[in-house]
Design a protein around this motif. Sequence first.
Motif, short mmCIF file in Angstrom:
data_model
loop_
_atom_site.label_atom_id
_atom_site.label_comp_id
_atom_site.label_asym_id
_atom_site.label_seq_id
_atom_site.Cartn_x
_atom_site.Cartn_y
_atom_site.Cartn_z
N GLU A 17 -11.07 -9.29 6.93
CA GLU A 17 -11.35 -10.73 6.81
C GLU A 17 -12.33 -11.17 7.89
N ARG A 18 -12.25 -10.55 9.04
CA ARG A 18 -13.12 -10.91 10.17
C ARG A 18 -14.40 -10.09 10.21
N GLY A 19 -14.54 -9.15 9.28
CA GLY A 19 -15.74 -8.33 9.23
C GLY A 19 -15.86 -7.38 10.40
N VAL A 20 -14.72 -6.93 10.92
CA VAL A 20 -14.70 -6.04 12.08
C VAL A 20 -14.49 -4.61 11.59
N SER A 21 -15.34 -3.70 12.03
CA SER A 21 -15.18 -2.30 11.65
C SER A 21 -14.04 -1.67 12.46
N GLN A 22 -13.56 -0.53 11.97
CA GLN A 22 -12.55 0.21 12.73
C GLN A 22 -13.11 0.60 14.09
N GLU A 23 -14.37 0.98 14.14
CA GLU A 23 -15.00 1.38 15.39
C GLU A 23 -15.00 0.24 16.41
N ARG A 24 -15.38 -0.96 15.97
CA ARG A 24 -15.45 -2.11 16.86
C ARG A 24 -14.06 -2.50 17.33
N LEU A 25 -13.10 -2.53 16.42
CA LEU A 25 -11.73 -2.88 16.79
C LEU A 25 -11.18 -1.89 17.79
N ALA A 26 -11.41 -0.62 17.54
CA ALA A 26 -10.93 0.42 18.45
C ALA A 26 -11.57 0.27 19.83
N ALA A 27 -12.87 0.07 19.87
CA ALA A 27 -13.56 -0.07 21.15
C ALA A 27 -13.04 -1.28 21.92
N ASP A 28 -12.88 -2.40 21.25
CA ASP A 28 -12.41 -3.61 21.90
C ASP A 28 -10.96 -3.51 22.37
N ALA A 29 -10.15 -2.70 21.66
CA ALA A 29 -8.74 -2.53 22.02
C ALA A 29 -8.54 -1.36 22.99
N GLY A 30 -9.59 -0.58 23.21
CA GLY A 30 -9.49 0.54 24.14
C GLY A 30 -8.74 1.74 23.58
N VAL A 31 -8.89 1.97 22.27
CA VAL A 31 -8.24 3.12 21.63
C VAL A 31 -9.27 3.88 20.79
N ASP A 32 -8.89 5.03 20.29
CA ASP A 32 -9.76 5.83 19.45
C ASP A 32 -9.79 5.27 18.03
N ARG A 33 -10.93 5.36 17.37
CA ARG A 33 -11.06 4.87 16.01
C ARG A 33 -10.10 5.58 15.06
N ALA A 34 -9.85 6.85 15.29
CA ALA A 34 -8.94 7.60 14.44
C ALA A 34 -7.53 7.01 14.48
N TYR A 35 -7.15 6.43 15.62
CA TYR A 35 -5.83 5.82 15.74
C TYR A 35 -5.74 4.57 14.85
N ILE A 36 -6.79 3.78 14.82
CA ILE A 36 -6.82 2.60 13.94
C ILE A 36 -6.70 3.05 12.49
N SER A 37 -7.42 4.10 12.14
CA SER A 37 -7.35 4.64 10.79
C SER A 37 -5.93 5.10 10.46
N GLU A 38 -5.28 5.77 11.39
CA GLU A 38 -3.90 6.22 11.16
C GLU A 38 -2.97 5.03 10.93
N LEU A 39 -3.14 3.98 11.71
CA LEU A 39 -2.29 2.80 11.54
C LEU A 39 -2.50 2.19 10.16
N GLU A 40 -3.74 2.09 9.73
CA GLU A 40 -4.04 1.48 8.43
C GLU A 40 -3.58 2.34 7.26
N ARG A 41 -3.42 3.64 7.48
CA ARG A 41 -2.96 4.54 6.41
C ARG A 41 -1.47 4.84 6.53
N GLU A 42 -0.77 4.09 7.38
CA GLU A 42 0.67 4.23 7.59
C GLU A 42 1.06 5.58 8.18
N LEU A 43 0.15 6.23 8.87
CA LEU A 43 0.44 7.51 9.49
C LEU A 43 0.81 7.36 10.96
N GLY A 44 0.35 6.28 11.57
CA GLY A 44 0.64 6.02 12.98
C GLY A 44 1.73 4.99 13.13
N ASN A 45 2.29 4.94 14.32
CA ASN A 45 3.36 4.00 14.61
C ASN A 45 2.96 3.24 15.87
N ALA A 46 2.60 1.98 15.73
CA ALA A 46 2.10 1.18 16.86
C ALA A 46 3.24 0.63 17.70
#
Length: 88
Positions: A17-46
């Motif tokens: 909705e905010r037009g933010v890429s996984q890369e940008r969100l990860a960089a701004d949150a200080g985490v790896d992009r792959a972690y954001i992807s895992e969260l969105e695919r229900e593979l990670g546990n935040a």
Amino acid sequence: MNGRALVAWNLRRLRTERGVSQERLAADAGVDRAYISELERELGNASVDMLDKLASVLDVTVAEFLTRPPEGYSKLKAMTPGRKPKST
């Protein structure tokens, strides 16, 4: 829908909705992009701390990650792939 699925669906919804890429969100949150992807695919546990960071970057409350989708919801559309063209 379980808690992990709620977080995944809402994270992707809020991010797109905010037009933010996984890369940008990860960089701004200080985490790896792959972690954001895992969260969105229900593979990670935040953790709550991670949800706090993500909420801060997306300018929402942590409660937004646990909001139930509307009745008859469908899968979210992916953002347009690729980089945005440079403005001249």
